[in-house]
Design an enzyme around this catalytic site. Structure first.
Site, PDB file in Angstrom:
ATOM      1  N   ASP A  97       0.941  -0.961  -0.055  1.00 53.15           N
ATOM      2  CA  ASP A  97      -0.036  -0.019  -0.132  1.00 53.15           C
ATOM      3  C   ASP A  97       0.799   0.932  -0.180  1.00 53.15           C
ATOM      4  O   ASP A  97       2.436   1.176  -0.010  1.00 53.15           O
ATOM      5  CB  ASP A  97      -0.791   0.116   1.241  1.00 53.15           C
ATOM      6  CG  ASP A  97      -2.179   0.560   0.962  1.00 53.15           C
ATOM      7  OD1 ASP A  97      -1.944   1.441   0.268  1.00 53.15           O
ATOM      8  OD2 ASP A  97      -3.338   0.984   1.609  1.00 53.15           O
TER       9      ASP A  97
HETATM   10  C1  BGC Z   1      -4.980   3.362   0.430  1.00 54.35           C
HETATM   11  C2  BGC Z   1      -5.253   2.202  -0.959  1.00 54.35           C
HETATM   12  C3  BGC Z   1      -4.695   2.538  -2.584  1.00 54.35           C
HETATM   13  C4  BGC Z   1      -3.758   3.256  -1.747  1.00 54.35           C
HETATM   14  C5  BGC Z   1      -3.343   4.382  -3.001  1.00 54.35           C
HETATM   15  C6  BGC Z   1      -3.854   4.127  -0.276  1.00 54.35           C
HETATM   16  O1  BGC Z   1      -4.219   5.435   0.803  1.00 54.35           O
HETATM   17  O2  BGC Z   1      -4.813   2.672   1.463  1.00 54.35           O
HETATM   18  O3  BGC Z   1      -6.450   1.941  -0.775  1.00 54.35           O
HETATM   19  O4  BGC Z   1      -5.136   1.517  -3.398  1.00 54.35           O
HETATM   20  O5  BGC Z   1      -3.550   4.802  -1.077  1.00 54.35           O
HETATM   21  O6  BGC Z   1      -3.811   5.311  -3.730  1.00 54.35           O
END
Ligand code: BGC
Length: 760
Positions: free
Chosen positions: A299
């Site tokens: 993530d």
């Molecule tokens: C989230 C993810 C997301 C990623 C990219 C993170 O803050 O937890 O679910 O895919 O950002 O935007």
């Protein structure tokens, strides 16, 4: 206005907050790489494994390293202002797509495409900024789970994938399957509810739909990412056995159903080890036990090291510079040269990414930006069908469908004259037609805002479907709203609960909605409540109102879908994918763990309290009466069940039943099959959902449905031998309308059985 203050975490740690303008970097047109013709790995007659090995052999060390390192693809001043990377003067690569989540360089000389990543939980998302792409939003993940409809889930995913492909994206950050252990989790709306089978299958179907466009989807956030409070530092603590029978099982079902080419590891720690450097989660469970062949991406901001992360099984660092260092760039190269990470590990990372590109077709089918080819009209029908299938009629004393004799309908609150609400954060899709409440100053301006409505007004959609006079009142002044409600044949009050990533929520409606509903219902008994919420809320006014409709976040055609259900143009057919608790003290953790004001606190969250007994299983086990049970949902017709039968041929438990529409209108039913083991089997709870079907029936029509129960749902997991074990004995098979509403029961005797870690 508690919801609308971005927490410290949102501003300081995640920090999209300060993104306000697009910088002056040149936006290069996206280049779709054509694979060099005639090279052996471009031969599409060969399988993905063979092509992967042929290509891997050709790659230099630096080319392999390129594949494992991802960049954030949105300009963000806050990143450069951040202490630890001050002076970096970081800008997204010019090849990336504006306001998107990520970008990974390909290798043009070998035909390896760039990886353009976008969030895609409910549609093609845009990061906060001033030029979002305007796309179709499905209803929330929770709403799609509430459809209990595999076909709708697949079609919704296929729609997202089409828009993503035509927007130039070949990697979708989708497939949220974290189980609802915590009803206050601000991201529950992105996920598939509380049951491992229902969530795993529905989310898996959505992933399958996305990838049917020859692009990659993730499944996320692996694992136990069940609250937003302290999400970067909290440790979710749980035993192997409980996890295999719950959250991990949901991932297993989703992966088996959807075959996602990538798994996104979560922010949180698990048993005090960061999920993205957990040898247990990545190497042991995912890759070894389940035989997963795709790649693990972190993530955004979830990579914390080079050597531990690489050796634990992380294959791609995402979204640099969200992380504090470029761990999988130069540092990884050096770690390999110095022998701390083996060459084979880097080869394995590259192999998994290549396999993902080959197996989905993303390698062979470039994604040039062709936005003018998006068929928004066709996609509107997809999202509307999904919304209609997921709307749950919770209570009805006869006010719905709206009487055709009504002369005056008063609609109050929830900005129902303007549109329908959506959930906030990285999954935010900006709809065609813009945000009709933008200038009303609602919600946080910064991440996880801005609070976004879609301009499909329930009031307008209702007006188009009734002869009655429809009057709207904004409900701000309760006394005035009560006055307006008095003369009406029926009153419809709209209540919303906005939730968003990085913030947990209270289980209540926004602004003055609870007081408003209470006052209006006292003044006019014929009050219908329409809810748009991220998940469960309390309903202190429930006994006073005549009907309650849960519409979740219903997506870009949500207003039309709501109006069609209210008028009876379609019969409601959604069923709750989560339990609605009656009070906080019914929950395993009446008080949410952690401190939302701290971004360093190492909160310990004990998931062994409930273990695998999540949601209705916990309520059953503790003998608690929920406000509304898992699986509950009413409709405008009635259904009868007959011929409940079981068979155990070939050691598979099959359950069949004939469903008849005994009412006067066409409607869909969701016969649910629960199983209950003898006490000696040692289950975590009295019963588990074993399967279901959704059947559309005309009045008088019958259909026989057959459900095959996965053996893992009849077994307990033994961590020492890594086997699933079915205990011999008499099992109850319960045909039900919800977890608390049994229609009929039968008993079946099962032999003792042992299955391997994959349930085979
Ligand atoms: C989230 C993810 C997301 C990623 C990219 C993170 O803050 O937890 O679910 O895919 O950002 O935007």
């Amino acid at each position: 206005m508690r919801h609308f203050k971005p927490s410290l975490l949102a501003t300081a740690a995640l920090g999209f907050a300060f993104v306000s303008t697009i910088p002056a970097y040149a936006q290069a047109p996206a280049t779709a790489v054509e694979a060099p013709k005639g090279t052996p790995w471009t031969d599409t007659r060969l399988d993905a494994d063979t092509r992967t090995e042929l290509l891997l052999k050709e790659m230099t060390q630096d080319e392999k390293l390129k594949l494992v390192f991802g960049h954030f693809a949105t300009a963000a001043d806050w990143l450069n202002a951040r202490g630890d990377i001050a002076g970096l003067n970081w800008k997204p690569p010019v090849e990336s797509h504006h306001q998107s989540a990520g970008f990974v360089f390909g290798v043009p000389r070998l035909g390896i495409p760039n990886q353009w990543q976008t969030d895609a939980g409910v549609g093609v998302a845009s990061q906060v900024g001033d030029k979002p792409r305007l796309r179709t939003a499905l209803p929330s993940g929770m709403a799609t789970a509430a459809t209990w409809d595999r076909d709708l889930a697949f079609k919704g995913g296929a729609m997202i994938g089409r828009e993503a492909r035509l927007s130039g994206f070949n990697v979708q950050l989708a497939g949220g399957v974290n189980l609802m252990r915590e009803p206050r989790n601000g991201r529950n709306f992105e996920y598939g509810g509380e049951d491992p089978l229902l969530a795993g299958i529905i989310v898996g179907e959505q992933i399958r739909g996305i990838q049917s466009n020859h692009i990659i989807s993730t499944v996320k956030h692996y694992a136990y990412n069940a609250q937003e409070t302290n999400r970067f530092t909290a440790s979710s603590n749980i035993s192997d056995k409980a996890g295999r029978e719950s959250d991990l099982l949901a991932f297993q079902f989703a992966i088996e159903t959807g075959n996602p080419a990538s798994v996104m590891c979560a922010y949180n720690r698990v048993n005090n080890v960061y999920a993205c450097e957990s040898d247990y989660l990545l190497n042991e469970v995912l890759k070894k036990d389940w035989g997963y062949k795709g790649y693990v991406m972190s993530d955004w901001g979830a990579t914390h090291s080079t050597i531990p992360a690489a050796n634990a099984g992380l294959d791609q660092q995402s979204g640099y510079p969200f992380d504090k260092s470029n761990y999988f760039a130069g540092p990884l190269k050096e770690a390999i040269e110095n022998g701390f990470v083996k060459q084979e590990r880097l080869d394995d990372m590259a192999r998994r990414i290549l396999w993902g590109l080959f197996s989905t077709g993303a390698f062979d089918k470039p994604v040039p930006v062709a936005e003018d080819q998006i068929d928004f009209k066709a996609h509107a029908a997809v999202t509307q069908a999904d919304a209609e299938g997921g709307i749950v009629l919770l209570k009805n004393t006869g006010l719905l469908p709206l009487a055709t004799t009504a002369k005056k309908i008063v609609v109050i609150g929830g900005y129902a004259d303007k549109g329908v609400i959506s959930g906030g954060g990285s999954s935010q899709v900006y709809g065609q037609g813009g945000n009709p409440v933008k200038d009303l100053g609602l919600g946080p301006k910064a991440f996880p805002g801005p609070l976004t409505y879609y301009p499909d007004s329930p009031v307008e959609a209702l007006k188009a479907r009734t002869k009655a006079e429809v009057v709207y009142h904004d409900g701000k002044d309760v006394k005035a709203a009560v006055k307006a409600a008095k003369g009406a044949d029926v009153v419809i009050v709209f209540g919303t609960q906005w939730t968003g990533e990085s913030l947990d929520a209270e289980l209540k409606l926004d602004e003055n909605a609870d007081a408003l509903i209470d006052a209006v219902a006292k003044a006019n008994k014929k009050t219908v409540v329409v809810l748009q919420t991220g998940g469960p809320v309390f309903m202190p006014w429930l006994s006073k109102v005549g009907a309650v409709v849960e519409a979740w976040y219903p997506g870009t055609k949500g207003g039309t879908a709501i109006a069609r259900v209210l008028t009876g143009e379609v019969s409601p057919s959604g069923r709750l994918p989560v339990t609605f608790a009656a009070s906080l003290d019914q929950l395993p953790r009446p008080k949410l763990d952690g401190d939302p004001k701290s971004d360093t606190i190492r909160t310990q969250v004990n998931y062994d309290i409930e273990g695998a007994a999540i949601g209705y299983k916990w309520f059953d086990k503790k003998g608690l009466k929920p406000l509304f049970a898992f699986g509950h949902g009413l409709t405008y017709s009635t259904f009868g069940y007959s011929d409940l039968k079981t068979s155990t041929a070939g050691d598979k438990l099959r359950v069949s039943v004939t469903v008849t529409n005994t009412g006067k209108v066409a409607a869909s039913d969701v016969p649910q099959v629960y199983v209950s083991a003898p006490a000696s089997a040692g289950w975590e709870a009295p019963k588990r959902l074993g399967g279901w079907d959704k059947v559309a029936l005309k009045p008088g029509e019958s259909k026989t449905v057959t459900v095959t129960v996965d053996p893992r749902l009849l077994a307990t997991f033994d961590s020492a031998s890594k086997t699933w074990n079915v205990a011999a004995g008499a099992y109850e098979v319960i045909l039900a309308r919800s977890a608390t509403d049994t229609a009929s029961k039968t008993t079946v005797t099962l032999n003792a059985q042992k299955y391997d870690v994959r349930g085979k």
